[in-house]
Design a protein around this motif. Structure first.
Motif, PDB file in Angstrom:
ATOM      1  N   LYS A  39       0.831  -1.208   0.000  1.00 58.21           N
ATOM      2  CA  LYS A  39       0.000   0.000   0.000  1.00 58.21           C
ATOM      3  C   LYS A  39       0.864   1.257   0.000  1.00 58.21           C
ATOM      4  CE  LYS A  39      -3.617  -2.653   0.431  1.00 58.21           C
ATOM      5  NZ  LYS A  39      -4.321  -2.747   1.716  1.00 58.21           N
ATOM      6  N   ILE A  40       2.133   1.110  -0.390  1.00 54.98           N
ATOM      7  CA  ILE A  40       3.068   2.234  -0.360  1.00 54.98           C
ATOM      8  C   ILE A  40       2.807   3.137  -1.560  1.00 54.98           C
ATOM      9  CG2 ILE A  40       5.499   2.881  -0.359  1.00 54.98           C
ATOM     10  CD1 ILE A  40       6.103   0.111   0.810  1.00 54.98           C
ATOM     11  N   PRO A  41       2.609   4.440  -1.334  1.00 53.03           N
ATOM     12  CA  PRO A  41       2.329   5.351  -2.453  1.00 53.03           C
ATOM     13  C   PRO A  41       3.495   5.436  -3.440  1.00 53.03           C
ATOM     14  CG  PRO A  41       1.766   6.368  -0.354  1.00 53.03           C
ATOM     15  CD  PRO A  41       2.534   5.116  -0.033  1.00 53.03           C
ATOM     16  N   ILE A  65      14.158  -2.129   3.973  1.00 53.11           N
ATOM     17  CA  ILE A  65      13.457  -1.088   3.224  1.00 53.11           C
ATOM     18  C   ILE A  65      12.452  -1.737   2.279  1.00 53.11           C
ATOM     19  CG2 ILE A  65      13.708   0.821   1.581  1.00 53.11           C
ATOM     20  CD1 ILE A  65      16.476   1.332   2.694  1.00 53.11           C
ATOM     21  N   CYS A  66      11.228  -1.203   2.264  1.00 55.23           N
ATOM     22  CA  CYS A  66      10.186  -1.657   1.346  1.00 55.23           C
ATOM     23  C   CYS A  66       9.765  -0.468   0.494  1.00 55.23           C
ATOM     24  CB  CYS A  66       8.979  -2.202   2.114  1.00 55.23           C
ATOM     25  SG  CYS A  66       9.382  -3.551   3.237  1.00 55.23           S
ATOM     26  N   GLN A  67       9.703  -0.659  -0.825  1.00 53.67           N
ATOM     27  CA  GLN A  67       9.418   0.426  -1.755  1.00 53.67           C
ATOM     28  C   GLN A  67       8.082   0.242  -2.460  1.00 53.67           C
ATOM     29  OE1 GLN A  67      13.825   2.090  -2.988  1.00 53.67           O
ATOM     30  NE2 GLN A  67      12.675   0.980  -4.521  1.00 53.67           N
ATOM     31  N   PHE A  68       7.637   1.332  -3.062  1.00 53.71           N
ATOM     32  CA  PHE A  68       6.388   1.364  -3.811  1.00 53.71           C
ATOM     33  C   PHE A  68       6.400   0.393  -4.992  1.00 53.71           C
ATOM     34  CE2 PHE A  68       9.217   4.087  -6.093  1.00 53.71           C
ATOM     35  CZ  PHE A  68       8.821   4.036  -7.428  1.00 53.71           C
ATOM     36  N   ASP A  69       7.577   0.129  -5.537  1.00 56.82           N
ATOM     37  CA  ASP A  69       7.701  -0.688  -6.742  1.00 56.82           C
ATOM     38  C   ASP A  69       8.037  -2.151  -6.439  1.00 56.82           C
ATOM     39  OD1 ASP A  69      10.240  -0.315  -5.789  1.00 56.82           O
ATOM     40  OD2 ASP A  69      11.047   0.585  -7.617  1.00 56.82           O
ATOM     41  N   ASN A  70       7.776  -2.558  -5.167  1.00 53.86           N
ATOM     42  CA  ASN A  70       7.990  -3.943  -4.722  1.00 53.86           C
ATOM     43  C   ASN A  70       9.461  -4.328  -4.614  1.00 53.86           C
ATOM     44  OD1 ASN A  70       5.298  -4.937  -4.227  1.00 53.86           O
ATOM     45  ND2 ASN A  70       4.974  -4.853  -6.446  1.00 53.86           N
ATOM     46  N   GLN A  71      10.352  -3.359  -4.618  1.00 52.70           N
ATOM     47  CA  GLN A  71      11.741  -3.642  -4.287  1.00 52.70           C
ATOM     48  C   GLN A  71      11.870  -3.645  -2.764  1.00 52.70           C
ATOM     49  OE1 GLN A  71      15.081  -1.961  -6.553  1.00 52.70           O
ATOM     50  NE2 GLN A  71      13.584  -0.762  -7.684  1.00 52.70           N
ATOM     51  N   ASN A  72      12.241  -4.784  -2.210  1.00 55.29           N
ATOM     52  CA  ASN A  72      12.409  -4.936  -0.767  1.00 55.29           C
ATOM     53  C   ASN A  72      13.813  -5.471  -0.504  1.00 55.29           C
ATOM     54  OD1 ASN A  72       9.547  -4.342  -0.372  1.00 55.29           O
ATOM     55  ND2 ASN A  72       9.180  -6.403  -1.160  1.00 55.29           N
ATOM     56  N   MET A 151       3.938  11.523  -1.833  1.00 53.89           N
ATOM     57  CA  MET A 151       2.697  11.838  -2.538  1.00 53.89           C
ATOM     58  C   MET A 151       1.669  12.569  -1.684  1.00 53.89           C
ATOM     59  SD  MET A 151       3.618  10.710  -5.410  1.00 53.89           S
ATOM     60  CE  MET A 151       2.100  10.986  -6.321  1.00 53.89           C
ATOM     61  N   GLY A 152       1.882  12.654  -0.373  1.00 56.24           N
ATOM     62  CA  GLY A 152       0.887  13.313   0.463  1.00 56.24           C
ATOM     63  C   GLY A 152       1.245  13.285   1.934  1.00 56.24           C
ATOM     64  N   SER A 153       0.419  13.951   2.741  1.00 55.59           N
ATOM     65  CA  SER A 153       0.655  14.057   4.183  1.00 55.59           C
ATOM     66  C   SER A 153      -0.195  13.024   4.928  1.00 55.59           C
ATOM     67  CB  SER A 153       0.328  15.472   4.662  1.00 55.59           C
ATOM     68  OG  SER A 153       1.112  16.431   3.989  1.00 55.59           O
ATOM     69  N   PHE A 154       0.113  11.755   4.713  1.00 53.13           N
ATOM     70  CA  PHE A 154      -0.593  10.691   5.426  1.00 53.13           C
ATOM     71  C   PHE A 154       0.351   9.500   5.598  1.00 53.13           C
ATOM     72  CE2 PHE A 154      -1.333  10.048   0.912  1.00 53.13           C
ATOM     73  CZ  PHE A 154      -1.160   8.685   0.732  1.00 53.13           C
ATOM     74  N   ILE A 155       0.026   8.675   6.607  1.00 52.44           N
ATOM     75  CA  ILE A 155       0.841   7.509   6.925  1.00 52.44           C
ATOM     76  C   ILE A 155       0.114   6.274   6.406  1.00 52.44           C
ATOM     77  CG2 ILE A 155       2.046   6.273   8.746  1.00 52.44           C
ATOM     78  CD1 ILE A 155       1.684   8.789  10.486  1.00 52.44           C
ATOM     79  N   TYR A 156       0.766   5.481   5.606  1.00 56.60           N
ATOM     80  CA  TYR A 156       0.152   4.352   4.925  1.00 56.60           C
ATOM     81  C   TYR A 156       0.476   3.043   5.666  1.00 56.60           C
ATOM     82  CZ  TYR A 156       4.895   4.777   3.118  1.00 56.60           C
ATOM     83  OH  TYR A 156       6.249   4.930   3.018  1.00 56.60           O
ATOM     84  N   PRO A 157      -0.263   1.967   5.394  1.00 56.06           N
ATOM     85  CA  PRO A 157      -0.038   0.688   6.080  1.00 56.06           C
ATOM     86  C   PRO A 157       1.338   0.098   5.791  1.00 56.06           C
ATOM     87  CG  PRO A 157      -2.206   0.732   5.057  1.00 56.06           C
ATOM     88  CD  PRO A 157      -1.477   1.947   4.552  1.00 56.06           C
ATOM     89  N   ILE A 158       1.852  -0.647   6.760  1.00 52.57           N
ATOM     90  CA  ILE A 158       3.153  -1.295   6.613  1.00 52.57           C
ATOM     91  C   ILE A 158       3.057  -2.459   5.629  1.00 52.57           C
ATOM     92  CG2 ILE A 158       3.955  -0.618   8.883  1.00 52.57           C
ATOM     93  CD1 ILE A 158       3.228  -3.429   9.870  1.00 52.57           C
ATOM     94  N   ARG A 159       4.206  -2.880   5.113  1.00 54.13           N
ATOM     95  CA  ARG A 159       4.243  -3.960   4.120  1.00 54.13           C
ATOM     96  C   ARG A 159       4.194  -5.346   4.780  1.00 54.13           C
ATOM     97  NH1 ARG A 159       5.852  -5.185  -1.292  1.00 54.13           N
ATOM     98  NH2 ARG A 159       5.094  -7.325  -1.518  1.00 54.13           N
ATOM     99  N   PRO A 200      -1.145   3.570  11.427  1.00 57.12           N
ATOM    100  CA  PRO A 200      -1.893   2.362  11.055  1.00 57.12           C
ATOM    101  C   PRO A 200      -1.137   1.071  11.373  1.00 57.12           C
ATOM    102  CG  PRO A 200      -0.871   3.303   9.119  1.00 57.12           C
ATOM    103  CD  PRO A 200      -0.563   4.244  10.252  1.00 57.12           C
ATOM    104  N   ILE A 201      -0.653   0.963  12.618  1.00 58.47           N
ATOM    105  CA  ILE A 201       0.028  -0.253  13.056  1.00 58.47           C
ATOM    106  C   ILE A 201      -0.348  -0.531  14.515  1.00 58.47           C
ATOM    107  CG2 ILE A 201       1.993   0.229  11.533  1.00 58.47           C
ATOM    108  CD1 ILE A 201       3.658   0.849  13.975  1.00 58.47           C
ATOM    109  N   THR A 202      -0.049  -1.739  14.961  1.00 58.08           N
ATOM    110  CA  THR A 202      -0.153  -2.077  16.376  1.00 58.08           C
ATOM    111  C   THR A 202       1.102  -2.827  16.802  1.00 58.08           C
ATOM    112  OG1 THR A 202      -1.315  -4.150  15.859  1.00 58.08           O
ATOM    113  CG2 THR A 202      -2.661  -2.220  16.445  1.00 58.08           C
TER     114      THR A 202
END
Length: 229
Positions: A39-41, A65-72, A151-159, A200-202
């Motif tokens: 879900k990485i922008p 490191i996890c990237q938007f383009d599935n490079q981990n 891409m914006g001012s929000f925190i997205y879910p972890i990979r 968005p984590i616990t």
């Protein structure tokens, strides 16, 4: 935008809370339990941190490191600059990885050691820092998550859902100057960026495992880092 959430590592002994002096190494074990989906922008990335700070507040990191383009991948970072991408030890589900950062003052270098404990494959990167003004005295150790969102001012879910364990610090063995003995941290102090966001984590299943702190990072919602004692 840049966000982080996690904990500073400490020791409590006889009622005294402190960060040990003369630390020359830090370590942990990161286990990839589940792929939660990407879900990485666009143009963004997130990091699972193992981070050491010296008394100049210079960060030394060995991160997943996890990237938007599935490079981990795992990366050694110094002075905020990516220095080496590990090529032979790559992240896989159900594998556990020991990460070690060792400040080798005698040889003017920092050693980043990554071991896949499932396959016993290891990879070492030695960074020469002879020409820097780096002070080898340590002042802090951090465990947690960092987000970079272009891409914006929000925190997205972890990979990945991950288990973090064996949070330890290393001291030179008094009986063998060429050896390092590792000891466990037993306190975590919550820390986060300056925002008032929900993350968005616990942090789940927080416990002592083999006399070391162990916890799981997964889906959920929280507004502060992990505290434990």
């Amino acid at each position: 935008m840049h966000y982080w959430l996690g904990s500073f590592c400490r020791v409590i002994n006889n009622g005294k809370l402190y960060f040990p002096i003369n630390i020359v190494a830090i370590s942990d074990i990161l286990k990839l339990e589940k792929d939660l989906g990407n879900k990485i922008p666009n143009k963004s990335w997130m990091l699972y941190l193992l981070e050491l700070f010296n008394i100049q507040n210079i960060a030394v990191e060995l991160n997943l490191i996890c990237q938007f383009d599935n490079q981990n991948y795992f990366e050694a970072i110094f002075l905020g600059i990516n220095r080496y991408r590990f090529k032979n030890v790559l992240p896989e589900i159900d594998h556990s990885y020991q990460r070690i950062i060792y400040l080798d003052k005698e040889n003017s270098q920092i050693n980043f050691i990554l071991t896949d404990q499932t396959t016993n494959k290891s990879e070492i990167f030695k960074l020469n820092i002879k020409d820097t003004n780096f002070d080898y005295k340590t002042s802090n150790q951090f465990t947690g998550i960092e987000w970079w969102n272009k891409m914006g001012s929000f925190i997205y879910p972890i990979r990945y859902q991950t288990e973090i364990s064996q949070l330890m610090f290393g001291l030179v063995d008094k009986n063998d100057p060429e050896s390092i003995t590792f000891f466990p941290h037993n306190v975590l102090i919550p820390n986060k960026d300056g925002s008032i966001n929900d993350y968005p984590i616990t942090f789940q299943n927080v416990r002592s495992k083999n006399n070391c702190i162990c916890y799981t990072i997964s889906y959920g919602l929280c507004n502060n880092g992990l505290g434990y004692s």
